[in-house]
Design an enzyme around this catalytic site. Structure first.
Site, mmCIF file in Angstrom:
data_model
loop_
_atom_site.group_PDB
_atom_site.id
_atom_site.type_symbol
_atom_site.label_atom_id
_atom_site.label_comp_id
_atom_site.label_asym_id
_atom_site.label_seq_id
_atom_site.Cartn_x
_atom_site.Cartn_y
_atom_site.Cartn_z
ATOM 1 C CG MET A 71 44.632 -40.989 -12.008
ATOM 2 S SD MET A 71 45.092 -40.060 -10.512
ATOM 3 C CE MET A 71 44.112 -38.814 -9.590
ATOM 4 C CG ASP A 107 36.783 -49.425 -17.618
ATOM 5 O OD1 ASP A 107 37.056 -49.004 -18.330
ATOM 6 O OD2 ASP A 107 37.975 -48.542 -16.803
ATOM 7 C CG HIS A 132 43.263 -31.774 -10.986
ATOM 8 N ND1 HIS A 132 44.628 -30.977 -10.525
ATOM 9 C CD2 HIS A 132 43.967 -32.564 -11.695
ATOM 10 C CE1 HIS A 132 45.791 -31.720 -11.322
ATOM 11 N NE2 HIS A 132 44.618 -32.802 -12.192
ATOM 12 C CD GLU A 171 44.259 -35.279 -19.428
ATOM 13 O OE1 GLU A 171 42.924 -35.912 -19.051
ATOM 14 O OE2 GLU A 171 44.286 -34.750 -18.970
HETATM 15 P P1 NAD Z 1 44.059 -44.753 -16.634
HETATM 16 O O1 NAD Z 1 44.887 -45.465 -18.306
HETATM 17 O O2 NAD Z 1 45.063 -45.468 -15.256
HETATM 18 O O3 NAD Z 1 42.512 -45.377 -16.683
HETATM 19 C C1 NAD Z 1 41.776 -44.671 -16.815
HETATM 20 C C2 NAD Z 1 40.262 -45.647 -17.439
HETATM 21 O O4 NAD Z 1 39.926 -45.458 -17.902
HETATM 22 C C3 NAD Z 1 41.067 -46.932 -18.200
HETATM 23 O O5 NAD Z 1 40.440 -48.023 -17.090
HETATM 24 C C4 NAD Z 1 39.762 -47.192 -19.219
HETATM 25 O O6 NAD Z 1 39.755 -48.879 -19.583
HETATM 26 C C5 NAD Z 1 38.913 -46.570 -19.045
HETATM 27 N N1 NAD Z 1 37.856 -45.657 -20.109
HETATM 28 C C6 NAD Z 1 38.401 -45.031 -21.354
HETATM 29 N N2 NAD Z 1 37.811 -44.823 -22.066
HETATM 30 C C7 NAD Z 1 36.340 -45.549 -21.490
HETATM 31 C C8 NAD Z 1 35.166 -45.349 -22.463
HETATM 32 N N3 NAD Z 1 35.137 -44.842 -23.582
HETATM 33 N N4 NAD Z 1 34.093 -45.814 -21.173
HETATM 34 C C9 NAD Z 1 34.543 -46.318 -19.598
HETATM 35 N N5 NAD Z 1 35.930 -46.202 -20.017
HETATM 36 C C10 NAD Z 1 37.091 -45.841 -20.916
HETATM 37 O O7 NAD Z 1 44.240 -43.483 -16.330
HETATM 38 P P2 NAD Z 1 44.570 -41.927 -15.673
HETATM 39 O O8 NAD Z 1 45.738 -42.345 -14.827
HETATM 40 O O9 NAD Z 1 43.391 -43.115 -14.466
HETATM 41 O O10 NAD Z 1 43.933 -41.237 -15.370
HETATM 42 C C11 NAD Z 1 42.651 -41.068 -15.863
HETATM 43 C C12 NAD Z 1 41.977 -39.492 -16.012
HETATM 44 O O11 NAD Z 1 42.217 -38.683 -15.126
HETATM 45 C C13 NAD Z 1 43.248 -38.727 -17.318
HETATM 46 O O12 NAD Z 1 41.948 -37.658 -17.128
HETATM 47 C C14 NAD Z 1 44.084 -37.579 -16.615
HETATM 48 O O13 NAD Z 1 44.802 -36.855 -17.032
HETATM 49 C C15 NAD Z 1 43.332 -37.899 -14.656
HETATM 50 N N6 NAD Z 1 44.903 -37.505 -13.637
HETATM 51 C C16 NAD Z 1 45.861 -38.792 -14.011
HETATM 52 C C17 NAD Z 1 46.388 -38.673 -12.744
HETATM 53 C C18 NAD Z 1 47.301 -39.569 -12.462
HETATM 54 O O14 NAD Z 1 48.559 -39.343 -11.431
HETATM 55 N N7 NAD Z 1 47.648 -40.724 -13.229
HETATM 56 C C19 NAD Z 1 46.834 -37.563 -12.297
HETATM 57 C C20 NAD Z 1 45.253 -36.702 -12.015
HETATM 58 C C21 NAD Z 1 43.930 -36.859 -13.181
#
Ligand code: NAD
Length: 738
Positions: free
Chosen positions: A338, A357, A464, A416
């Site tokens: 995201m 990141d 969101h 998450e």
């Molecule tokens: P993802 O696992 O693809 O990405 C998460 C990223 O965060 C990773 O690159 C990770 O290295 C990084 N990260 C983790 N801990 C960290 C830290 N302490 N400091 C900096 N970076 C850190 O996950 P995603 O699917 O992109 O989801 C991210 C958020 O977006 C979640 O809260 C999820 O609920 C929300 N979300 C996801 C979707 C979806 O369709 N996947 C839709 C809406 C919202």
């Protein structure tokens, strides 16, 4: 030079009048009552002035015109309702006369005896294209920004100012029908190939080329007014037409399931209109337009897809008295699935982004997503090399929170996980300047809970996004218990800056969109368990107007995510909060069979290597004893999908999660494609009447479960004869102020 409020008319030495349409105080020209009056006066003026040999009409803005002001069309609904209340017998006739106003004016232009050329310098849509088609010549600029379309069908109506008749007399019937029933945009080149414009020229040659057409002796007579005119391909009674027309209604039905009266009216207008003289054909179109304007679908679609969407986009819910935010820099923390895309859409809006990141590798990987998207856009000609390079230069990957000291807004998109998010909130707030806003992109964690980790919960909010971020037009803005007005204003300014539509939602499990989406998916689980064949589940949902079947959608969002959410719900609210049969089904798919959805190539569907298409997993049918298709009423399946979602939306209004019916409606269409012809979840209820909806809920509840029981609010509204737009009138504040 003659000056009108919306036009100037300037006649040159060759006797060619250049009419420039440039409405004051508007970014785009649209047809209003005043514009129609002035155009009428200009036609009279140019006819009366014998020194004028011909007329070129163009726009003084970067686009030509967006067509009719749909508020004007919305006013027609009110007019009709008022007239019907006064005199039901004459109301339709009066609406018919009103509808004919643009048709008559364009016909007057066409038969004025002086040649008119439309010089299309930019986007030319709807009524503006219909006016151009009434001109005797059309020249379009080859600029990338030129889009030519009759998009009326997308808001529930159809081209009703001669469009169906003129397009079908210029282009071949198949292309004409396709263009109008889909509302697709044409490039200038495609419009020329379809015979809708005569010439495509460099932008600076537009006016000279248009004038030259007149100097070359352009005849002020439309082809259909010439003796012996025949539509392209010879009209309706030809062997080719005999191939096309019997199939056309079936194709339309396949595409729309008969849900869009406007689309069907196009077919009827063209088919009937091509068999009669042009003026009679215009009357046929006018009759169908009058009929379509009386449908609930047209009313609801115009309200939600045009009026409300525009109002929300312009900040209808933005708190007053807070200066517009200038985004010096936006920080995105978490450069994963995201976060990487959020960085892209932010940079595409011209805002510098720091993408953070855990280490530089992860941050760079996030930026590479934008590199891929830019490459794609440059390849497709949507961005120039320079624009693409500038976009990428705005994204700075980083692993240091210290880079956020000058950010206006930081959006968090890390795992998450409450603890990971807590650590990130603390790290960001340690460097974030006073007054900057922190936004979380969480999809399942309540914002008020996350804000407990914040030292300044007033500046804490949820933003969101939906995946894919580049394509999805909706963003939910989630206010926690303590979120302040400034945070809301900044979040709404940000969503406006990235050109998405916001809805403001008070904090709740699943917010608005996901609450509704999971009702849709859970109804499909119920159907599976009852033994409804999976293909019937998917098809009936599409026939109800949903763009994607519920099982297919579940594969997209991931079945293990459903499992995670069901388990979290049990943990937080107890075992009775979920249906144990649902959990058993999902546990079997995920834990026993490793079927997690599209992401691991197997879910409710199988995903063979391309180019083969996905297909429903055959074994799914062995899970439950299957009913025979003829024991199942498809109409009831359709109702169940729409009603369960609409009921959930009604609950969110009752709980004060969503407070404005426009947001529920627009959010449901942009967020998960809820049957657009209904105008959205609450318009769906208002459209059938709350009383009828409550009766339907009661009926469904007796057979399909207590989740269909109407709520106290609905019962109360039914007893009082209220609607959502009446009880929760979004304009009530404005009326009091006025
Ligand atoms: P993802 O696992 O693809 O990405 C998460 C990223 O965060 C990773 O690159 C990770 O290295 C990084 N990260 C983790 N801990 C960290 C830290 N302490 N400091 C900096 N970076 C850190 O996950 P995603 O699917 O992109 O989801 C991210 C958020 O977006 C979640 O809260 C999820 O609920 C929300 N979300 C996801 C979707 C979806 O369709 N996947 C839709 C809406 C919202």
């Amino acid at each position: 030079m003659t000056t009108y409020t919306n036009f100037t008319v300037e006649t040159d030495a060759d006797g060619i009048a250049l009419v420039t349409w440039d409405m004051p105080g508007k970014s785009m020209n649209v047809f209003t009552s005043e514009v129609l009056e002035e155009l009428n006066a200009i036609i009279d003026q140019t006819v009366a002035d014998s020194a004028i040999k011909g007329v070129v009409i163009t726009s003084g803005k970067s686009s030509f015109s967006g067509g009719a002001d749909l508020s004007m069309i919305k006013a027609m609904f009110t007019f009709y309702q008022d007239e019907k209340a006064k005199s039901p017998d004459t109301a339709a006739q009066k609406l018919f006369d009103l509808v004919g106003r643009m048709t008559g004016l364009f016909r007057k232009l066409e038969t004025s005896g002086k040649p008119w050329v439309s010089a299309i310098n930019g986007t030319c849509m709807g009524g503006a294209l219909e006016m151009s088609l009434a001109c005797h010549g059309r020249v379009a600029s080859n600029a990338k920004s030129v889009k030519i379309a009759l998009p009326e069908v997308k808001v529930g109506i159809f081209p009703g100012a001669g469009g169906t008749q003129r397009v079908a007399r210029l282009a071949d019937a198949q292309s004409a029908l396709q263009m109008m029933t889909t509302g697709q945009s044409l490039t200038a080149a495609r419009a020329k190939a379809m015979n809708l414009v005569h010439q495509v020229v460099e932008p600076d040659q537009l006016i000279p080329a248009a004038k030259q057409m007149i100097k070359d002796g352009l005849k002020p007579v439309a082809p259909w007014d010439e003796k012996g005119f025949k539509a392209p391909g010879g009209g309706i009674w030809t062997p080719a037409a005999a191939q096309l027309w019997p199939a056309a209604p079936a194709i339309l039905r396949r595409e729309t399931s008969g849900n869009y009266p406007g689309a069907l009216a196009i077919l009827k207008s063209v088919f009937e209109g091509l068999q009669v003289p042009f003026d009679t054909a215009l009357k046929i179109e006018q009759r169908y337009f009058t009929e379509v304007l009386q449908t609930t679908e047209a009313f609801s679609m115009i309200r939600s897809l045009f009026i409300s969407m525009q109002e929300l986009g312009k900040g209808a819910r933005r708190p007053a008295g807070i200066a517009k935010t200038e985004f010096k820099k936006v920080g995105v923390v978490g450069a994963g699935f995201m976060g990487a895309s959020i960085a892209y859409v932010t940079a595409a809006a011209g805002i510098p982004v720091t993408l953070i990141d855990r280490d530089m590798d992860a941050a760079n990987k996030g930026k590479s997503v934008s590199e891929g998207l830019v490459k794609d856009s440059v390849g497709k000609g949507r961005l120039t090399q320079d624009e693409g390079a500038a976009l990428l230069a705005r994204i700075t990957p980083s692993a240091a929170y210290g880079d956020l000291t000058d950010a206006t807004l930081v959006i968090e998109a890390v795992f998450e996980d409450r603890d990971v998010k807590k650590a990130v909130i603390e790290a960001v707030e340690a460097v974030l300047p006073e007054g900057a806003i922190f936004a979380s992109n969480t999809s399942t964690l309540p914002i008020s809970g996350l804000a407990e980790n914040s030292k300044r919960p007033v500046d804490f909010i949820g933003v969101h996004f939906f995946s894919p971020v580049e394509k999805m037009m909706l963003t939910e803005v989630i206010t926690g218990k303590q979120t302040g007005d400034k945070a809301l204003a900044v979040a709404l300014d940000y969503v406006a800056a990235i050109r998405k539509t916001p809805i403001v939602v008070n904090d709740t499990r699943g917010f608005f969109v996901n609450r509704c989406v999971f009702r849709y998916i859970h109804e499909a689980y119920d159907m599976l368990i009852e033994g409804v064949p999976p293909a019937m589940i998917e098809n009936s949902a599409k026939m109800a107007g949903m763009p994607v079947g519920p099982l297919s959608l579940n594969d997209e969002v991931a079945i293990d995510l459903s499992q995670k959410i069901l388990k979290a719900t049990v943990a937080d609210l107890g075992g009775t909060a979920v249906d144990p049969q649902h959990l058993a089904l999902i546990n079997k798919l995920v834990d026993d069979l490793d079927r997690r959805g599209r992401k691991n190539g197997k879910g409710f569907y199988d995903y063979p290597a391309k180019p083969a298409k996905k297909s429903l997993w055959p074994e799914l049918k062995t899970f439950y004893p299957q009913k025979k298709p003829d024991e199942i009423d498809v109409a009831v399946l359709k109702q169940r999908f729409l009603v369960t979602i609409a009921l959930e939306a009604a609950r969110t209004m009752e709980e004060g999660i969503v407070t404005d019916p426009r947001e529920a409606d627009v959010g449901s269409i942009l967020g998960f494609g809820f049957a657009p012809y209904t105008g959205g979840v609450l318009s769906c209820i208002d459209g059938m009447g709350v009383k009828a909806f409550v009766v339907l809920c009661e009926t469904l509840a007796t057979t399909y479960g207590a989740h269909f029981k109407p709520t106290a609010l609905l019962n109360d509204m039914a007893a009082k004869g209220e609607t959502f737009y009446g009880r929760f009138d979004p304009y009530a504040g404005a009326k009091v102020a006025a």
